[in-house]
Scaffold this active site. Structure first.
Site, PDB file in Angstrom:
ATOM      1  N   HIS A 195       1.063  -0.929  -0.122  1.00  0.00           N
ATOM      2  CA  HIS A 195       0.193   0.189  -0.196  1.00  0.00           C
ATOM      3  C   HIS A 195       0.338   1.551   0.074  1.00  0.00           C
ATOM      4  CE1 HIS A 195      -4.633  -1.050   1.239  1.00  0.00           C
ATOM      5  NE2 HIS A 195      -3.573  -2.027  -0.081  1.00  0.00           N
ATOM      6  N   TYR A 253      -9.048   5.796   7.050  1.00  0.00           N
ATOM      7  CA  TYR A 253      -9.667   5.976   8.125  1.00  0.00           C
ATOM      8  C   TYR A 253     -10.673   7.289   9.003  1.00  0.00           C
ATOM      9  CZ  TYR A 253      -5.196   4.049   9.757  1.00  0.00           C
ATOM     10  OH  TYR A 253      -4.117   3.373   9.991  1.00  0.00           O
ATOM     11  N   PRO A 277      -4.447   0.579  18.433  1.00  0.00           N
ATOM     12  CA  PRO A 277      -4.393   0.334  17.335  1.00  0.00           C
ATOM     13  C   PRO A 277      -4.404   1.392  16.071  1.00  0.00           C
ATOM     14  CG  PRO A 277      -6.325  -0.807  18.062  1.00  0.00           C
ATOM     15  CD  PRO A 277      -5.683   0.220  18.665  1.00  0.00           C
ATOM     16  N   LYS A 308       0.574   0.108  14.789  1.00  0.00           N
ATOM     17  CA  LYS A 308       2.188   0.291  15.120  1.00  0.00           C
ATOM     18  C   LYS A 308       2.789  -1.207  16.157  1.00  0.00           C
ATOM     19  CE  LYS A 308       3.686   3.266  13.112  1.00  0.00           C
ATOM     20  NZ  LYS A 308       4.628   3.230  11.468  1.00  0.00           N
TER      21      LYS A 308
HETATM   22  C1  PHB Z   1      -6.385  -4.231  10.746  1.00  0.00           C
HETATM   23  O1  PHB Z   1      -5.975  -4.182   9.248  1.00  0.00           O
HETATM   24  O2  PHB Z   1      -6.786  -5.097  11.246  1.00  0.00           O
HETATM   25  C2  PHB Z   1      -5.764  -2.575  10.979  1.00  0.00           C
HETATM   26  C3  PHB Z   1      -5.425  -2.486  10.136  1.00  0.00           C
HETATM   27  C4  PHB Z   1      -4.555  -0.768   9.820  1.00  0.00           C
HETATM   28  C5  PHB Z   1      -4.966   0.061  11.760  1.00  0.00           C
HETATM   29  C6  PHB Z   1      -5.606  -0.712  12.407  1.00  0.00           C
HETATM   30  C7  PHB Z   1      -5.907  -2.309  12.098  1.00  0.00           C
HETATM   31  O3  PHB Z   1      -4.933   1.295  12.406  1.00  0.00           O
END
Ligand code: PHB
Ligand code: APR
Length: 389
Positions: free
Chosen positions: A72, A200, A292, A296
Site C-alpha cells: 500500500h 481512517y 491500534p 504499530k
Molecule cells: C487491521 O487491518 O486490522 C488494521 C489496520 C490498520 C490499523 C489497525 C488495524 O491501524
C-alpha cells in the site's frame, strides 16, 4: 536442561526472535502457555512496516508473505463527507505491506517446526529466577511435571499480561500508561474491501476504519463504548453504523456480509522502563502497548527484535556486550516515537466523551491542516511507514 536464550511467549515476537537466533546458531527454547491453535485463533492487525518484512526475510520466513501480501503506497483520511489521500510513496519513497499478522505467526510456527525449533506449549507457572545474578534460569510446569531451564539470557516476549515485566522489581521499573475511554469493535467479513487502500474516518458518531486482508476478506472497525459487548452488535447494526461514519460515496460502495469474527478491544498506551534487568530483556507487548490506530503493535515489537537480535548475535560472535548494554535505551527511543504517533492519530480521529466544542474545533483544524499541508502529510507518512531502526 540448558539453552543459551530462554524465550517466554510464543507470539510473533518470541517466534521471530527464536527463528533469527537459530539461523545464527544460537540455541533457544520458546515457552508458550497456550496451544498453537489457540495462539493462531487470535485476530490481529494486517499492516507491516518494511522493517518487519525485512526481518521476516532475514529469518527465512517470507515465502508465503511475499507471494500473498500486497503493498500500500498510501491511505485515506476521511472526516464528515470529505476525504483525502496521504501518499506514503510520494512523501517517503516507502510503503507498508498488507498481510495478516495472524498469518505472520502461522508462518513463524511452520518455520520453527521445519527447523526443529524447541517450542513448549501449555506451560504453566513460569517463573524467572536469578535474572539479576550469574545463574539465570526459568522454571515451569508442563503435563504436571516441573522443569528448569538454565540459560545465559531470558527474553520476555509474553505480552502485556505475561510474567516477565512483573519480574522486574517495582522499585526498578517505571510504568507509563494512558487508557482511552472507548474500544474498537472489529468485524471480519468475506467481502471485497470497500477501497483499494485503508480508510481512517472521523465522524460525529465516532471513529471507523475500513481495512482488509485480501481481495475477498475485509476488516472493519467502529469506535464503541467500553460497556459494549460483541453480542450488543448484530451484523445489521454494525454495517448500518459503519455506513453512517464514512463519506456517502464510501457507504454507497460498501459490500456487507455475515461477520466471521466479531470482537471488542480496549485502547491503551503503555510503556515500561527499563526493558532490561540483568539477564532479562523485555520485547514487544511485554514492554509496550499502543492503541491500534497507527498499526504499530507488531511494528514496534519488530525494532525491539532487531536490536536484541543484533546484540545477542554480537555477544555470541565476539563476546561483546555493547549491543545488549544499549538495547533498552535504543529500543525505548523508537518506541516512544511510535507511542506518540499512535496517541496523536487516536486523538485526531476519535470522539472523546468529554470533548468541548472548542476541542472539536481543534480536531477539525488538525484534520484540515493535514489535508492542506505537504509538510504535515510528510510527517504522518514518515511515521506511518515506520521510523528508521
Ligand atoms: C487491521 O487491518 O486490522 C488494521 C489496520 C490498520 C490499523 C489497525 C488495524 O491501524
Ligand atoms: N508463560 C508463557 N507464555 C505466556 C505467558 C506466560 N506466563 N504469558 C503470556 N504468554 C504468551 C501468550 O499466550 C502469547 O501467545 O505470550 C504470547 C505473547 O504474544 P503477544 O501478546 O502476541 O505479544 P507479542 O508477541 O509481543 O506481539 C506483539 O503482535 O500482532 C501484534 O498487535 C499485536 O501488539 C501485538 C504484537
Amino acid at each position: 536442561m540448558r539453552t543459551q536464550v530462554a524465550i517466554i511467549g510464543g507470539g510473533p515476537s518470541g517466534l521471530l526472535l527464536s527463528q533469527l537466533l537459530h539461523r545464527k546458531g544460537i540455541d533457544t527454547i520458546v515457552l508458550e502457555r497456550k496451544t498453537r491453535k489457540y495462539v493462531l485463533g487470535r485476530i490481529r492487525a494486517g499492516i507491516l512496516e518494511v522493517g518487519f518484512v525485512n526481518l521476516m526475510r532475514e529469518a527465512g520466513v517470507s515465502k508465503r508473505m511475499d507471494a500473498e501480501s500486497f503493498d500500500h503506497d498510501g491511505a485515506v483520511i476521511a472526516y464528515g463527507n470529505s476525504q483525502f489521500g496521504i501518499n506514503f510513496k510520494q512523501h517517503t519513497g516507502s510503503h507498508v505491506v498488507v498481510y495478516g499478522q495472524t498469518e505472520v505467526t502461522r508462518d513463524l510456527y511452520d518455520a520453527r517446526e521445519a527447523m526443529d525449533g524447541k517450542v513448549v506449549f501449555n506451560v504453566q507457572d513460569v517463573a524467572i529466577n536469578d535474572a539479576n545474578n550469574n545463574a539465570p534460569n526459568v522454571t515451569y510446569r508442563v503435563a504436571g511435571n516441573s522443569q528448569r531451564i538454565d540459560c545465559d539470557f531470558i527474553v520476555g516476549c509474553d505480552g502485556f499480561h505475561g510474567v516477565s515485566r512483573q519480574t522486574i522489581p517495582a522499585e526498578v521499573r517505571r510504568d507509563y500508561e494512558k487508557a482511552y475511554p472507548f474500544g474498537w469493535l472489529g468485524v471480519l467479513s468475506e467481502t471485497p474491501p470497500v477501497h483499494e487502500e485503508l480508510i481512517y474516518s472521523s465522524s460525529d458518531r465516532g471513529f471507523a476504519l475500513c481495512s482488509m486482508r485480501n481481495a475477498n476478506l475485509s476488516r472493519y472497525y467502529v469506535q464503541c463504548s467500553l460497556a459494549d459487548s460483541p453480542e450488543d452488535w448484530s451484523d445489521h447494526r454494525f454495517w448500518e453504523e459503519l455506513k453512517r461514519r464514512v463519506p456517502e460515496s464510501v457507504a454507497d460502495g460498501l459490500v456487507t456480509g455475515p461477520s466471521i469474527e466479531k470482537s471488542i478491544a480496549p485502547l491503551r498506551s503503555f510503556v515500561t522502563e527499563p526493558m532490561r534487568w540483568g539477564s532479562l530483556f523485555l520485547c514487544g507487548d511485554a514492554a509496550h502497548i499502543v492503541p491500534p490506530t497507527g498499526a504499530k503493535g507488531l511494528n514496534t515489537a519488530a525494532s525491539d527484535i532487531h536490536y536484541l537480535y543484533q546484540g545477542l548475535a554480537q555477544y555470541y560472535r565476539d563476546r561483546d556486550s555493547r549491543g545488549l548494554d544499549q538495547y533498552s535505551e535504543k529500543a525505548l527511543a523508537r518506541i516512544w516515537k511510535a507511542e506518540r504517533f499512535s496517541w496523536w492519530m487516536t486523538n485526531l480521529l476519535h470522539r472523546f466523551p468529554d470533548q468541548s466544542e472548542f476541542d472539536l474545533k481543534m480536531q477539525r483544524a488538525d484534520l484540515e491542516f493535514l489535508r492542506e499541508n505537504e509538510a504535515a502529510q510528510t510527517v504522518m507518512a514518515q511515521n506511518y511507514v515506520g521510523l528508521p531502526y
